[in-house]
Enzyme design. Structure first.
Site, mmCIF file in Angstrom:
data_model
loop_
_atom_site.group_PDB
_atom_site.id
_atom_site.type_symbol
_atom_site.label_atom_id
_atom_site.label_comp_id
_atom_site.label_asym_id
_atom_site.label_seq_id
_atom_site.Cartn_x
_atom_site.Cartn_y
_atom_site.Cartn_z
ATOM 1 N N SER A 142 0.868 -1.184 0.000
ATOM 2 C CA SER A 142 0.000 0.000 0.000
ATOM 3 C C SER A 142 0.903 1.233 0.000
ATOM 4 O O SER A 142 2.094 1.138 0.352
ATOM 5 C CB SER A 142 -0.845 -0.009 1.279
ATOM 6 N N TYR A 155 -2.080 -1.317 10.619
ATOM 7 C CA TYR A 155 -2.044 -1.463 9.155
ATOM 8 C C TYR A 155 -0.735 -0.913 8.592
ATOM 9 O O TYR A 155 -0.060 -1.568 7.791
ATOM 10 C CB TYR A 155 -3.245 -0.726 8.567
HETATM 11 P P1 NAD Z 1 -11.422 -6.149 -0.075
HETATM 12 O O1 NAD Z 1 -11.991 -6.060 1.302
HETATM 13 O O2 NAD Z 1 -12.308 -5.895 -1.254
HETATM 14 O O3 NAD Z 1 -10.730 -7.566 -0.261
HETATM 15 C C1 NAD Z 1 -9.987 -8.171 0.772
HETATM 16 C C2 NAD Z 1 -9.911 -9.653 0.519
HETATM 17 O O4 NAD Z 1 -9.216 -10.251 1.610
HETATM 18 C C3 NAD Z 1 -11.296 -10.305 0.440
HETATM 19 O O5 NAD Z 1 -11.276 -11.309 -0.545
HETATM 20 C C4 NAD Z 1 -11.430 -10.921 1.826
HETATM 21 O O6 NAD Z 1 -12.275 -12.056 1.813
HETATM 22 C C5 NAD Z 1 -9.992 -11.305 2.109
HETATM 23 N N1 NAD Z 1 -9.739 -11.514 3.529
HETATM 24 C C6 NAD Z 1 -9.997 -10.678 4.574
HETATM 25 N N2 NAD Z 1 -9.689 -11.268 5.740
HETATM 26 C C7 NAD Z 1 -9.218 -12.507 5.423
HETATM 27 C C8 NAD Z 1 -8.761 -13.614 6.197
HETATM 28 N N3 NAD Z 1 -8.754 -13.568 7.537
HETATM 29 N N4 NAD Z 1 -8.360 -14.733 5.564
HETATM 30 C C9 NAD Z 1 -8.412 -14.807 4.203
HETATM 31 N N5 NAD Z 1 -8.853 -13.795 3.416
HETATM 32 C C10 NAD Z 1 -9.248 -12.667 4.037
HETATM 33 O O7 NAD Z 1 -10.183 -5.156 -0.073
HETATM 34 P P2 NAD Z 1 -9.272 -4.565 -1.238
HETATM 35 O O8 NAD Z 1 -9.501 -3.102 -1.191
HETATM 36 O O9 NAD Z 1 -9.419 -5.305 -2.513
HETATM 37 O O10 NAD Z 1 -7.818 -4.859 -0.612
HETATM 38 C C11 NAD Z 1 -6.958 -5.887 -1.042
HETATM 39 C C12 NAD Z 1 -5.544 -5.591 -0.597
HETATM 40 O O11 NAD Z 1 -5.120 -4.368 -1.175
HETATM 41 C C13 NAD Z 1 -5.392 -5.432 0.926
HETATM 42 O O12 NAD Z 1 -4.192 -6.014 1.348
HETATM 43 C C14 NAD Z 1 -5.363 -3.927 1.093
HETATM 44 O O13 NAD Z 1 -4.641 -3.561 2.241
HETATM 45 C C15 NAD Z 1 -4.631 -3.512 -0.169
HETATM 46 N N6 NAD Z 1 -4.862 -2.111 -0.545
HETATM 47 C C16 NAD Z 1 -6.128 -1.650 -0.794
HETATM 48 C C17 NAD Z 1 -6.299 -0.306 -1.128
HETATM 49 C C18 NAD Z 1 -7.670 0.291 -1.420
HETATM 50 O O14 NAD Z 1 -7.788 1.518 -1.475
HETATM 51 N N7 NAD Z 1 -8.708 -0.486 -1.639
HETATM 52 C C19 NAD Z 1 -5.187 0.536 -1.217
HETATM 53 C C20 NAD Z 1 -3.916 0.016 -0.955
HETATM 54 C C21 NAD Z 1 -3.769 -1.318 -0.619
#
Ligand code: NAD
Length: 260
Positions: A142, A155
């Site tokens: 991130s 985080y």
């Molecule tokens: P999201 O909530 O849409 O997806 C998260 C995924 O992780 C889901 O499939 C969920 O089922 C899974 N998950 C959560 N807890 C879990 C567990 N205990 N065991 C197994 N799977 C689990 O979120 P996203 O926005 O797609 O984020 C995905 C990644 O990208 C994360 O690591 C997040 O930190 C990172 N990220 C997101 C953003 C953003 O703005 N959306 C920005 C930077 C980084």
């Protein structure tokens, strides 16, 4: 592509992980999907990924907050598909709280899902990749792997930890045909964030556009969300042979956030 390669994307039932899974499915990969949800709840997701390409798709339920779950997940994927070529550590959760009120259990949960599970999945993936002399490990970190924001101590710490893990493992496997990199997205418009948009607009009594501009995109100079497809394409590029010299690094895709 000659031999069909296999990718595992942790946390791929929605958002960025699902976008990455679809991109690789479209390129003919076998795709191992994962989340903590029961398979029956994500049947449509699995069907959608399977329909996206010629490879096979399979779902592996695993709660990555549990100690050992990352190792076990990779072992199950290898047992199913025969090998694992690309590992994308994507599963993540957020918890927002002032540090003095941060619950110990919340700290441990954020750290275990983001950092411990990535370490475990890497540990279990490296031997097979090294044996075949080819592998790609991509950690979805991130902008918060590089800079901080208040109230996100767990985080930000876990994502910074991911950067250390990325660099260390990259050095260890550099001569084995394996690259290890981190992708550092800014704000991405995932289903989770879209839901927040509607809620914030209602709570603040402003339009969704104003929520985007004035609340969510304040740190992002382009004032645009990063697309899931942009992150997926970058992951795909890193998995290609032309990216074989890119290793041990962090690639920002954040609309200029971390240039400040
Ligand atoms: P999201 O909530 O849409 O997806 C998260 C995924 O992780 C889901 O499939 C969920 O089922 C899974 N998950 C959560 N807890 C879990 C567990 N205990 N065991 C197994 N799977 C689990 O979120 P996203 O926005 O797609 O984020 C995905 C990644 O990208 C994360 O690591 C997040 O930190 C990172 N990220 C997101 C953003 C953003 O703005 N959306 C920005 C930077 C980084």
């Amino acid at each position: 592509m000659g031999e069909i390669k296999t990718i595992l994307v942790t946390g791929s039932s929605s958002g960025i992980g699902l976008g990455v899974a679809r991109r690789f499915a479209a390129a003919g990969y076998n795709v191992a999907l994962n989340s903590f949800e029961p398979e029956s709840r994500v049947a449509d997701v699995i069907d959608g990924v399977a329909a996206a390409g010629a490879g096979r798709a399979a779902y592996f339920e695993a709660d990555l907050s549990a100690r050992g779950a990352g190792v076990e997940l990779v072992e199950r994927v290898i047992a199913h598909f025969g090998q694992l070529d690309v590992l994308v550590n994507n599963a993540g959760i957020q918890k927002v709280s002032p540090v003095e009120e941060f619950e110990l259990d919340d700290w441990a949960r954020v750290r275990s899902i983001i950092l411990d599970s990535s370490f475990e999945a890497i540990k279990a993936s490296v031997p097979g990749m090294a044996e075949r002399g080819w592998g790609r490990i991509i950690n979805i970190a991130s902008a918060h792997g590089l800079v901080a924001s208040p109230f996100k101590s767990a985080y930000v710490s876990a994502k910074h930890g991911m950067m250390g893990l990325t660099k260390t493992v990259a050095l260890e496997v550099a001569e084995k045909g394996i690259t290890v990199n981190a992708i550092c997205p800014g704000y991405v418009l995932t289903p989770l964030v879209e839901a927040q948009l509607k809620d914030q607009a209602r709570v603040h009594g402003i339009s969704e556009d104003e929520v985007k501009r004035e609340i969510m995109l304040a740190p992002q100079p382009t004032k645009q969300f990063v697309g899931i497809d942009e992150v997926a394409e970058l992951a795909f590029y890193l998995s290609g042979d032309l990216a074989r010299s890119i290793t041990g690094t962090a690639i920002s895709i954040d609309g200029g956030w971390t240039a400040r």
